[in-house]
Design an enzyme around this catalytic site. Structure first.
Site, PDB file in Angstrom:
ATOM      1  N   ARG A 130       0.834  -1.194   0.000  1.00 53.17           N
ATOM      2  CA  ARG A 130       0.000   0.000   0.000  1.00 53.17           C
ATOM      3  C   ARG A 130       0.877   1.256   0.000  1.00 53.17           C
ATOM      4  O   ARG A 130       0.593   2.236  -0.672  1.00 53.17           O
ATOM      5  CB  ARG A 130      -0.929  -0.014   1.215  1.00 53.17           C
ATOM      6  CG  ARG A 130      -1.933   1.119   1.151  1.00 53.17           C
ATOM      7  CD  ARG A 130      -2.813   1.161   2.343  1.00 53.17           C
ATOM      8  NE  ARG A 130      -3.771   0.070   2.347  1.00 53.17           N
ATOM      9  CZ  ARG A 130      -4.699  -0.057   3.277  1.00 53.17           C
ATOM     10  NH1 ARG A 130      -4.779   0.801   4.268  1.00 53.17           N
ATOM     11  NH2 ARG A 130      -5.559  -1.055   3.233  1.00 53.17           N
ATOM     12  N   ILE A 134      -8.605   0.719  -0.573  1.00 51.98           N
ATOM     13  CA  ILE A 134      -8.822   1.547   0.607  1.00 51.98           C
ATOM     14  C   ILE A 134      -7.582   2.420   0.794  1.00 51.98           C
ATOM     15  O   ILE A 134      -6.457   1.936   0.698  1.00 51.98           O
ATOM     16  CB  ILE A 134      -9.089   0.658   1.840  1.00 51.98           C
ATOM     17  CG1 ILE A 134     -10.464  -0.001   1.664  1.00 51.98           C
ATOM     18  CG2 ILE A 134      -9.033   1.466   3.129  1.00 51.98           C
ATOM     19  CD1 ILE A 134     -10.840  -0.975   2.714  1.00 51.98           C
ATOM     20  N   HIS A 139     -21.326   6.072  -2.646  1.00 55.87           N
ATOM     21  CA  HIS A 139     -21.635   4.729  -2.136  1.00 55.87           C
ATOM     22  C   HIS A 139     -23.075   4.399  -2.547  1.00 55.87           C
ATOM     23  O   HIS A 139     -23.966   5.240  -2.377  1.00 55.87           O
ATOM     24  CB  HIS A 139     -21.494   4.770  -0.604  1.00 55.87           C
ATOM     25  CG  HIS A 139     -21.753   3.474   0.064  1.00 55.87           C
ATOM     26  ND1 HIS A 139     -20.903   2.400  -0.050  1.00 55.87           N
ATOM     27  CD2 HIS A 139     -22.766   3.060   0.874  1.00 55.87           C
ATOM     28  CE1 HIS A 139     -21.380   1.385   0.661  1.00 55.87           C
ATOM     29  NE2 HIS A 139     -22.508   1.758   1.227  1.00 55.87           N
ATOM     30  N   GLU A 149     -10.974   7.557   7.959  1.00 51.99           N
ATOM     31  CA  GLU A 149     -10.159   6.340   8.122  1.00 51.99           C
ATOM     32  C   GLU A 149     -10.993   5.060   8.090  1.00 51.99           C
ATOM     33  O   GLU A 149     -10.453   3.972   7.904  1.00 51.99           O
ATOM     34  CB  GLU A 149      -9.355   6.392   9.431  1.00 51.99           C
ATOM     35  CG  GLU A 149      -8.205   7.385   9.431  1.00 51.99           C
ATOM     36  CD  GLU A 149      -8.654   8.832   9.615  1.00 51.99           C
ATOM     37  OE1 GLU A 149      -9.866   9.069   9.871  1.00 51.99           O
ATOM     38  OE2 GLU A 149      -7.812   9.739   9.475  1.00 51.99           O
TER      39      GLU A 149
HETATM   40  C1  GRF Z   1     -20.825   2.637  -8.268  1.00 51.80           C
HETATM   41  O1  GRF Z   1     -21.965   1.875  -7.985  1.00 51.80           O
HETATM   42  C2  GRF Z   1     -20.357   3.374  -7.046  1.00 51.80           C
HETATM   43  O2  GRF Z   1     -21.390   3.759  -6.193  1.00 51.80           O
HETATM   44  C3  GRF Z   1     -19.473   2.366  -6.352  1.00 51.80           C
HETATM   45  O3  GRF Z   1     -18.830   1.681  -7.391  1.00 51.80           O
HETATM   46  C4  GRF Z   1     -19.624   1.738  -8.589  1.00 51.80           C
HETATM   47  C5  GRF Z   1     -18.738   2.311  -9.649  1.00 51.80           C
HETATM   48  O4  GRF Z   1     -19.340   2.331 -10.914  1.00 51.80           O
HETATM   49  N1  GRF Z   1     -18.587   3.003  -5.412  1.00 51.80           N
HETATM   50  P1  GRF Z   1     -18.694   3.159 -12.098  1.00 51.80           P
HETATM   51  O5  GRF Z   1     -17.275   2.640 -12.290  1.00 51.80           O
HETATM   52  O6  GRF Z   1     -18.700   4.613 -11.719  1.00 51.80           O
HETATM   53  O7  GRF Z   1     -19.550   2.869 -13.289  1.00 51.80           O
END
Ligand code: GRF
Length: 193
Positions: free
Chosen positions: A68, A95, A112, A145
């Site tokens: 990382r 992450i 998300h 974090e």
């Molecule tokens: C989306 O559903 C986002 O919410 C999640 O990962 C997916 C990414 O899709 N974090 P894309 O690569 O933007 O089409």
């Protein structure tokens, strides 16, 4: 005041990235920010080609096989070279460590596919499907974090009634993601200015 310079970090398809780049070109978001860089940690990420078609500088920093620390050192070099103010995560599958989060405190944003107060981690649409949710809430939040624990910037409810398959849910959810991410960034950068 100068426009905010963002780096969009992706690992795959990049449909959120595409929506953001479109809104920078065509809508209010472009009054407040510019895309300095699209960075992928996966060489074959299809989103890279899309980013190039927008004329945005792209770079691949493969994370596979690196610690990382090694990966983030390289990443930080590109962010510094691109004079990046904000990091926008858009389907980025790594992450970030506390070190980079501290360096960009309250300047890393993520989207998300669920209400982060109800569900964190991967496969948010699968979770909505398995639990037969009638509604989910797309969340744009700061990255801290924890995993999907940062302060919420904006949420967007998505009606899931009569969504029969997981694909139905994903389709409805992504349509909302593509709108709310740019709205949240516009709100954020407008306030900053
Ligand atoms: C989306 O559903 C986002 O919410 C999640 O990962 C997916 C990414 O899709 N974090 P894309 O690569 O933007 O089409």
């Amino acid at each position: 005041m100068n426009k905010v310079r963002i780096a969009i970090l992706i690992s795959g398809r990049g449909s959120n990235m595409q929506a953001i780049l479109q809104n920078i070109q065509q809508n209010e978001l472009g009054n407040y920010c510019e895309a300095a860089l699209v960075l992928a940690n996966v060489e074959s990420a299809p989103g890279l080609i899309t980013a190039e078609s927008f004329g945005v500088p792209t770079v691949t920093v493969p994370s596979k096989g690196k610690t990382r620390q090694q990966f983030e050192q390289e990443l930080m070099q590109y962010l510094a070279a691109g004079k990046v103010d904000y990091i926008v995560l858009a389907g980025f599958n790594r992450i970030l460590s506390p070190c980079i989060i501290a360096a960009y405190k309250n300047r890393i944003v993520n989207i998300h596919p669920a209400d982060t107060r109800a569900y964190q981690g991967l496969h948010g649409y699968q979770w909505a499907f398995d639990n037969k949710l009638q509604q989910t809430k797309i969340t744009v939040h700061f990255v801290d974090e924890g995993v999907d624990t940062g302060e919420i910037i904006m949420q967007c409810p998505v009606d899931l009634t009569n969504a029969v398959t997981l694909e139905d849910i994903v389709q409805r959810g992504l349509a909302a993601e593509h709108i709310v991410y740019s709205q949240a960034l516009t709100h954020l950068f407008k306030e900053r200015m």
